[in-house]
Enzyme design. Structure first.
Site, PDB file in Angstrom:
ATOM      1  N   GLY A  39       0.755  -1.298   0.030  1.00 20.95           N
ATOM      2  CA  GLY A  39      -0.096  -0.004  -0.129  1.00 20.95           C
ATOM      3  C   GLY A  39       0.825   1.341  -0.068  1.00 20.95           C
ATOM      4  O   GLY A  39       2.023   1.232   0.527  1.00 20.95           O
ATOM      5  N   GLY A  41      -0.669   4.595   0.165  1.00 16.66           N
ATOM      6  CA  GLY A  41      -1.401   5.750   0.484  1.00 16.66           C
ATOM      7  C   GLY A  41      -0.929   6.625   1.712  1.00 16.66           C
ATOM      8  O   GLY A  41       0.569   6.253   2.076  1.00 16.66           O
ATOM      9  N   ALA A  43      -0.792   5.892   5.062  1.00 17.07           N
ATOM     10  CA  ALA A  43      -0.093   5.150   5.992  1.00 17.07           C
ATOM     11  C   ALA A  43       1.059   4.428   5.369  1.00 17.07           C
ATOM     12  O   ALA A  43       2.354   4.620   5.785  1.00 17.07           O
ATOM     13  CB  ALA A  43      -0.796   4.267   6.629  1.00 17.07           C
ATOM     14  N   GLY A  44       0.713   3.718   4.316  1.00 17.05           N
ATOM     15  CA  GLY A  44       1.953   2.830   3.526  1.00 17.05           C
ATOM     16  C   GLY A  44       3.056   3.686   2.797  1.00 17.05           C
ATOM     17  O   GLY A  44       4.262   3.434   3.062  1.00 17.05           O
ATOM     18  N   HIS A 265     -21.119   8.578   5.380  1.00 16.31           N
ATOM     19  CA  HIS A 265     -20.766   9.814   5.511  1.00 16.31           C
ATOM     20  C   HIS A 265     -21.997  10.437   4.909  1.00 16.31           C
ATOM     21  O   HIS A 265     -22.821  10.087   4.211  1.00 16.31           O
ATOM     22  CB  HIS A 265     -19.842  10.090   4.132  1.00 16.31           C
ATOM     23  CG  HIS A 265     -19.275  11.347   4.538  1.00 16.31           C
ATOM     24  ND1 HIS A 265     -19.642  12.458   4.089  1.00 16.31           N
ATOM     25  CD2 HIS A 265     -18.074  11.975   5.160  1.00 16.31           C
ATOM     26  CE1 HIS A 265     -19.087  13.446   4.213  1.00 16.31           C
ATOM     27  NE2 HIS A 265     -17.962  13.214   4.912  1.00 16.31           N
ATOM     28  N   ARG A 329     -20.916  12.763  11.962  1.00 19.28           N
ATOM     29  CA  ARG A 329     -21.285  11.633  11.032  1.00 19.28           C
ATOM     30  C   ARG A 329     -22.416  11.110  11.025  1.00 19.28           C
ATOM     31  O   ARG A 329     -23.380  10.821  10.266  1.00 19.28           O
ATOM     32  CB  ARG A 329     -20.107  11.060  10.283  1.00 19.28           C
ATOM     33  CG  ARG A 329     -19.105  12.280   9.788  1.00 19.28           C
ATOM     34  CD  ARG A 329     -18.087  11.583   9.115  1.00 19.28           C
ATOM     35  NE  ARG A 329     -16.956  12.586   8.550  1.00 19.28           N
ATOM     36  CZ  ARG A 329     -15.803  12.425   7.928  1.00 19.28           C
ATOM     37  NH1 ARG A 329     -15.435  11.187   7.920  1.00 19.28           N
ATOM     38  NH2 ARG A 329     -15.305  13.265   7.416  1.00 19.28           N
ATOM     39  N   HIS A 400     -18.254   5.266   3.619  1.00 22.05           N
ATOM     40  CA  HIS A 400     -17.281   6.026   3.427  1.00 22.05           C
ATOM     41  C   HIS A 400     -16.008   5.750   3.932  1.00 22.05           C
ATOM     42  O   HIS A 400     -14.856   5.708   3.420  1.00 22.05           O
ATOM     43  CB  HIS A 400     -17.600   7.604   4.078  1.00 22.05           C
ATOM     44  CG  HIS A 400     -16.442   8.657   3.781  1.00 22.05           C
ATOM     45  ND1 HIS A 400     -15.865   8.802   2.676  1.00 22.05           N
ATOM     46  CD2 HIS A 400     -16.029   9.371   4.976  1.00 22.05           C
ATOM     47  CE1 HIS A 400     -14.913   9.800   3.163  1.00 22.05           C
ATOM     48  NE2 HIS A 400     -14.872   9.900   4.246  1.00 22.05           N
ATOM     49  N   ARG A 434     -15.505   7.510  13.274  1.00 21.52           N
ATOM     50  CA  ARG A 434     -14.604   8.334  13.146  1.00 21.52           C
ATOM     51  C   ARG A 434     -14.873   9.907  12.802  1.00 21.52           C
ATOM     52  O   ARG A 434     -15.894  10.167  12.231  1.00 21.52           O
ATOM     53  CB  ARG A 434     -13.774   7.853  12.025  1.00 21.52           C
ATOM     54  CG  ARG A 434     -12.280   8.883  11.780  1.00 21.52           C
ATOM     55  CD  ARG A 434     -11.678   8.295  10.575  1.00 21.52           C
ATOM     56  NE  ARG A 434     -12.262   8.402   9.205  1.00 21.52           N
ATOM     57  CZ  ARG A 434     -12.428   9.579   8.344  1.00 21.52           C
ATOM     58  NH1 ARG A 434     -12.180  10.674   9.087  1.00 21.52           N
ATOM     59  NH2 ARG A 434     -13.051   9.589   7.247  1.00 21.52           N
ATOM     60  N   LEU A 440      -6.905  11.186   7.716  1.00 21.33           N
ATOM     61  CA  LEU A 440      -5.561  11.548   7.168  1.00 21.33           C
ATOM     62  C   LEU A 440      -4.589  11.701   8.337  1.00 21.33           C
ATOM     63  O   LEU A 440      -3.393  11.383   8.107  1.00 21.33           O
ATOM     64  CB  LEU A 440      -5.639  13.166   6.668  1.00 21.33           C
ATOM     65  CG  LEU A 440      -6.544  13.322   5.452  1.00 21.33           C
ATOM     66  CD1 LEU A 440      -6.551  14.394   4.853  1.00 21.33           C
ATOM     67  CD2 LEU A 440      -6.341  11.991   4.621  1.00 21.33           C
TER      68      LEU A 440
END
Lengths: 636, 257
Positions: A39, A41, A43-44, A265, A329, A400, A434, A440
C-alpha cells in the site's frame, strides 16, 4: 483475553516512556533488515519513505499504476492537529477527548492519546515537504472547524487536502526510490501472506500486467491496504479499494477487529440509477455553512425555492440546538435516513435531503462561498446537472470509511508476529465512529511517527527471518494462488462479478447498514452464504490470467468481499448494543441515539478465522478507561 | 439496467490492442440505451458487462477514484484527451454531453514514453521516474521546524497550490504534438521553487528533472499550448516559463553541473 500492550503509567507519559525504553537497532544494522510495505496511501507511503530514511531496505507495493494514486488522495476536507494556532482553547487533551467521545468510547485511550500527541508533528512534517496548506493574509497557516469540532483545528489545502498530503508522502517516497532504498512495485496485488513457524515471512504478489505470481521474503510485513467500504458495492471508495490483503492476513491468523463498525458519510451525492459505479462524497465542510432540511409535508412537491421557511423542517437544528448541522457523521447520517424513511425525502427516489446555502450566500456573498466550496459546487453541478448556487444541493449518506480492521496492539502489530497493519487497514484509533479530518491524521501518524519506532523492538528481538523465497512455503502459496485464479476463470457461468457484487452491496446496505436488527442480520448471513454459492457456481470472468485483466482482478476482490460481508454481519449480531456507526434498532435512547451497554460491550471484538465454512472464534479485548468518563453522547 | 433520465444510442470506435508491441486497431461497438446520467466510464462499464456475458473480452481502461482526483483514468475521446469538456477528467465526463447517434472515437494516450499495456491502458511510470529524480524536498521525518516558523504569503501559497493541483494523469503529454511532459514537470518544479522549503534545492531539482524528462523519451516544448487546454486541473503554462527560468538559472550555478 487479548492484550493491547498499552504501556503502563500516566496517559501523558505512555508514548514518551515507550520511546525512551524500547529496543533500538543500530544504524549500521538497519540495512540488514528487509521490510515489505503493501500500500502507498498516507500510511503505507509515509511508512515506506520513513523506514527507508532510517536505513531499512524497503519493498513497496501498490495496485495502481503509480504510488501517487492511492485512495487517500480523494480526501477533501482536512487534517486535524492540536496546534491551537487560532488560540481557541484546543490542546492535545481536547483532541484526544473529542476523538474518544466521537468514537463512542470504543477505542483505546493509549492509542488515541498518542495520535493526538503526534498530530502536531505531522503538520510540521508536511509543511517542510512543501505541502501548500491554506494560509491567512499574514502568511500563517489557516484553520477551520470541521465535522463536529467546537475548535478550529483542521488544516486544509483547498478541497484537496488528501491529495496534497499524499503527494507529500509520495515525494518523500520517490526520493527514497531514487536513492535505491525503496524498490517500488506498482500494479501488484497481494494474494497471500506467508507465515512459517509463527512468524510472517513475506508475501506472494500478483503482477497485474502479466498475471505472474511473485514471492517476496522479508523480515516484517506492513499492511497499509485501506478499508473495506466497497463491500457495500456503492461507496465513496475508489474502484479498486478492497479487503483482499487484510482478509488474506485474517485467513493466516491475524484477528479481524470490529468489522461491523462502518461509517456512513452524510454528505454524498444521491444514487440516480443502477448503472452507478460509485457515490461521490462532498466534503462535510459544506455543513459549516449549509443548512440541512426537508419539507415538513411529505406531499409537498414544490421546488425548494418556493417552499417558505415555515414549511421547512431543519431537523438537525431543531433536534440538536447546540451542534445543529455540525453533529457527528453517524448522527447526521442516521437522521437523514430517518426523515427519508418517514417519507419526507426529496429527489425522484425520495432518498435525499436538501443542503441549502442560500443563507450563507445572503450573509457572506457568493464570492466568499465560492472561494470556500467552489470546487465542490462545480463537481455537484457536473454530476447532477443542477446549479447549487441557485437550488439547494441534494445529499444522502453513503459508506465512506471503515473503523474496523485488523486487530493490532500498541505497536501496530497484528496477532501474527511480524505482520503490522497501519491506517484504515487497522482498527485501533477511531472506535465505533471516526471524526472528520481524523483519517488523514491517523494514516500519517502511523506511517511517519509510530511504525518507524514500534517496528524496531520486533526486529531487535527476533532478528532476520531465515526463510527465503525459494522455501517450500512460498512455492506452496504460489501454487495455491495459481489454482485459485484458474478456478475463478474456469467457472464460466452466467453472472458477472459486478452483478454479484451489486447484490451483495444491497444486502449489506439493507441489513448491515445504518440501522440494524437481529432478524435482519440473521437473514443477511443466510443471503450472503447463498450469494457465495452463486459466485462459485455461476460467475463468469473473461480473458486469461497471463495479461492485464481488470475483470479478473474485480472477481477476486468480490470473492473476498463475499466472505467478509458474512463476518461483518456476524460481528454486528454479536454486539448487542448500539455504539457510534453501529446502530442496532433494539438499543436506542428515547431520543433515538445509539445506546451503549458499557457493562457488557465495552470491548474490542476480534475474530479468528477457523477455516472455510466454520464459525470464526471470538476474542475479547476489554477497553479500560482510566482518564475519561464514559457518558451518553449528546449533541443537543 | 434501470435509469430515470434520458437514453441515447451511440457508436464507439475504440482502440483494441492485446498487449505491448502488438498491432492494434479501432473496433466498432454499438451501444444502445445509454443513460445520459452515466459517466463516460460507467458507459464503458455497461458495455463491458454486456460483453462479458456474451463471452467477449471487455475493453480495458485504467480508472480508480472516479471523482477526478487520482489521475488514473484517461483516454483520447474524439481527438481530445479526457474528452471535449474543459477542466475535466474522463471519469467526470457525463454522457449528457453527447447526442443520440454520435460516433465516439476512443484511443489511449499516445506517446513514445507511454507504452501501451492493453487497449486503453498505458504505462506512465516515466512520470514517476521524473519525480524520483528531484520532485521532492530532501528532508527526513522528525526534523521539521514548527509549521508556522516560516510565514508564506498567501499569494505565493496559492500559486504553489495552483501548480500542486496536478494529478499526473498524462493528458498534457497526450495532447502535445511532441509528446512533451513539460507541463507536468514544470508544475512540480514551480510548486517547490515558489515555496521557501523548496528553494535550497531549486537549481539542482530543475537540472535533474529536465534531464530525467529527456532521458525518458519525452519531446520538447514548441509552445503549442495544447497541454494547458487539455489539462483537467487547468495547470497554467506560466509554469513552463518558470521552469525554463529555473533551468537556465541552474545552468549558471556551478555547483549544479
Amino acid at each position: 483475553m487479548l492484550d493491547g500492550k498499552i504501556p503502563a503509567g500516566p496517559l501523558e507519559q505512555k508514548w514518551d516512556k515507550y520511546r525512551s525504553t524500547m529496543k533500538l537497532i543500530n544504524p549500521a544494522n538497519k540495512r540488514k533488515y528487509n521490510i515489505i510495505v503493501v500500500g502507498t496511501g498516507l500510511a503505507g507511503g509515509a511508512a515506506a519513505a520513513t523506514l527507508a530514511e532510517l536505513g531499512y531496505n524497503v519493498k513497496n507495493f501498490c495496485i495502481q499504476d503509480s504510488p501517487r494514486r492511492a485512495h487517500s488522495i480523494a480526501a477533501q476536507g482536512g487534517i486535524n492537529a492540536a496546534k491551537n494556532y487560532p488560540n481557541d482553547g484546543d490542546s492535545i487533551w481536547r483532541l484526544f477527548h473529542d476523538t474518544i467521545k466521537g468514537g463512542d468510547y470504543r477505542s483505546r485511550e493509549g492509542n488515541v492519546y498518542r495520535l493526538a500527541q503526534v498530530s502536531n508533528n505531522i503538520i510540521d512534517q508536511c509543511v517542510a515537504q512543501g505541502v501548500p496548506f491554506a494560509r491567512d493574509y499574514g502568511g500563517l497557516l489557516d484553520n477551520r472547524s470541521f465535522g463536529g469540532a467546537q475548535v478550529s483545528r483542521t488544516f486544509y489545502a483547498r478541497g484537496q487536502t488528501g491529495q496534497q498530503l499524499l503527494l507529500g508522502a509520495y515525494s518523500s517516497l520517490s526520493r527514497q526510490i531514487g536513492l535505491g532504498k525503496v524498490r517500488m512495485f506498482p500494479r501488484s496485488e497481494l494474494v497471500d501472506l506467508v507465515v512459517v513457524d509463527g512468524r510472517t515471512r513475506g508475501v506472494v504478489m500478483r503482477n497485474l500486467v502479466n498475471g505472474q505470481l511473485e514471492s517476496h521474503a522479508g523480515d516484517a510485513v506492513i499492511l497499509a491496504t485501506g478499508g473495506y467500504g466497497n463491500v457495500f458495492f456503492l461507496s465513496t471508495n475508489a474502484a479498486s479499494c478492497n479487503v483482499g490483503a487484510a482478509f488474506k492476513a485474517y485467513k493466516k491468523g491475524a484477528y479481524f477487529a470490529n468489522p461491523c463498525y462502518t461509517q456512513i458519510h452524510p454528505t454524498c451525492i444521491p444514487v440516480s440509477g443502477t448503472h452507478q459505479s460509485k457515490l461521490t462524497l462532498m466534503s462535510e465542510s459544506l455543513r459549516n455553512d449549509g443548512r440541512v432540511w426537508v419539507p415538513k409535508d411529505p406531499s409537498d412537491k414544490r421546488s425548494p425555492a418556493n417552499i417558505p421557511e415555515s414549511d421547512r423542517f431543519y431537523y438537525l437544528e431543531e433536534k440538536y440546538p447546540s451542534f445543529g448541522n455540525l453533529v457527528p457523521r453517524d448522527v447526521a447520517s442516521r437522521n437523514a435516513k430517518e426523515v427519508c424513511d418517514k417519507g419526507l425525502g426529496v429527489s425522484a427516489t425520495g432518498y435525499a435531503v436538501y443542503l441549502d446555502f442560500s443563507d450563507a450566500i445572503k450573509r457572506d456573498g457568493k464570492d466568499v462561498v465560492a472561494k470556500k466550496y467552489g470546487n465542490l459546487f462545480d463537481m455537484y453541478h457536473n454530476i447532477i446537472d443542477d446549479n447549487p448556487y441557485e437550488t439547494p444541493m441534494m445529499i444522502y449518506p453513503a459508506t465512506h470509511y471503515t473503523m474496523g480492521g485488523l486487530w493490532v496492539d500498541y505497536e501496530l502489530q497484528t496477532t501474527i508476529p511480524g505482520c503490522f497493519a497501519l491506517g484504515e487497514a487497522n482498527f485501533s484509533d477511531h472506535g465505533a465512529n471516526r471524526l472528520g479530518a481524523s483519517a488523514l491524521m491517523q494514516g500519517l501518524a502511523d506511517g511517519y511517527f509510530v511504525i518507524p519506532y514500534t517496528i524496531a523492538p520486533f526486529l531487535a528481538n527476533n532478528g532476520n527471518s531465515d526463510i527465503q523465497k525459494d522455501h517450500a512455503a512460498f512455492k506452496d502459496a504460489e501454487k495455491k494462488a495459481d489454482a485459485y485464479v484458474k478456478k475463478i476463470l474456469s467457472i464460466n457461468g452466467k453472472q458477472t462479478a459486478d452483478e454479484i457484487h451489486r447484490k451483495l452491496g444491497q444486502i449489506i446496505w439493507d441489513y448491515v447498514g445504518m440501522a440494524r436488527n437481529n432478524e435482519g442480520l440473521k437473514k443477511a448471513i443466510g443471503m450472503i452464504k447463498e450469494l457465495q454459492e452463486q459466485f462459485w457456481s455461476n460467475v463468469t470472468v473473461p480473458g486469461s490470467d497471463t495479461d492485464y485483466n481488470f475483470a479478473l482482478q474485480k472477481a477476486m476482490r468480490v470473492a473476498d468481499f463475499l466472505e467478509f460481508g458474512e463476518l461483518m454481519a456476524v460481528d454486528a449480531l454479536d454486539r448487542q448494543e448500539s455504539c457510534g456507526g453501529h446502530l442496532n434498532e433494539a438499543f436506542q435512547t428515547d431520543e433515538g441515539e445509539a445506546r451503549r451497554d458499557d457493562d457488557n460491550y465495552c470491548h474490542v471484538a476480534a475474530w479468528e478465522y477457523k477455516g472455510q465454512g466454520n464459525e470464526p472464534a471470538f476474542h475479547k479485548e476489554p477497553l479500560v478507561f482510566e482518564n475519561v468518563e464514559l457518558t451518553q453522547r449528546s449533541y443537543k | 439496467m434501470t435509469t430515470q433520465g434520458k437514453t441515447i444510442n451511440i457508436t464507439l470506435k475504440v482502440w483494441r490492442q492485446k498487449g505491448p508491441g502488438v498491432k492494434g486497431k479501432l473496433e466498432t461497438i454499438e451501444a444502445k440505451n445509454i443513460s445520459t446520467d452515466m459517466s463516460f466510464l460507467e458507459m464503458l462499464d455497461t458495455i463491458n458487462e454486456g460483453r462479458i456475458v456474451q463471452g467477449k473480452e471487455p475493453i480495458e481502461f485504467d480508472n480508480d477514484c472516479r471523482e477526478g482526483i487520482c489521475g488514473m483514468c484517461g483516454a483520447v475521446v474524439n481527438g481530445i484527451p479526457h474528452g471535449p469538456e474543459k477542466a475535466m477528467t474522463l471519469c467526470q465526463l457525463h454522457m449528457r454531453k453527447f447526442k443520440n447517434e454520435d460516433i465516439i472515437v476512443v484511443e489511449p494516450w499516445r506517446a513514445r514514453a507511454f507504452p501501451i499495456i492493453k487497449d486503453l491502458v498505458v504505462d506512465r511510470s516515466a512520470l514517476d521516474k521524473i519525480i524520483q529524480s528531484g520532485g521532492f524536498v530532501s528532508m527526513v521525518a522528525g526534523g521539521a521546524p514548527d509549521a508556522n516558523a516560516i510565514p508564506i504569503s498567501q499569494n505565493i501559497a496559492e500559486k504553489a497550490m495552483d501548480a500542486a493541483a496536478c494529478i499526473g494523469c498524462g493528458a498534457c503529454v497526450a495532447a502535445c504534438p511532441n509528446a512533451s511532459a513539460m507541463l507536468f514537470v514544470s508544475a512540480k518544479i514551480s510548486q517547490l521553487a515558489l515555496l521557501p522549503q523548496g528553494k535550497p534545492e531549486a537549481a539542482q531539482r530543475a537540472w535533474n528533472m529536465v534531464h530525467a524528462m529527456d532521458d525518458c523519451g519525452f519531446g520538447n516544448c514548441t509552445n503549442e499550448k495544447e497541454c494547458e487546454a487539455a489539462c483537467p486541473k487547468e495547470i497554467s503554462i506560466v509554469n513552463i516559463a518558470r521552469m525554463n527560468r529555473e533551468f537556465i538559472k541552474a545552468g549558471f550555478a556551478s555547483h549544479v553541473m
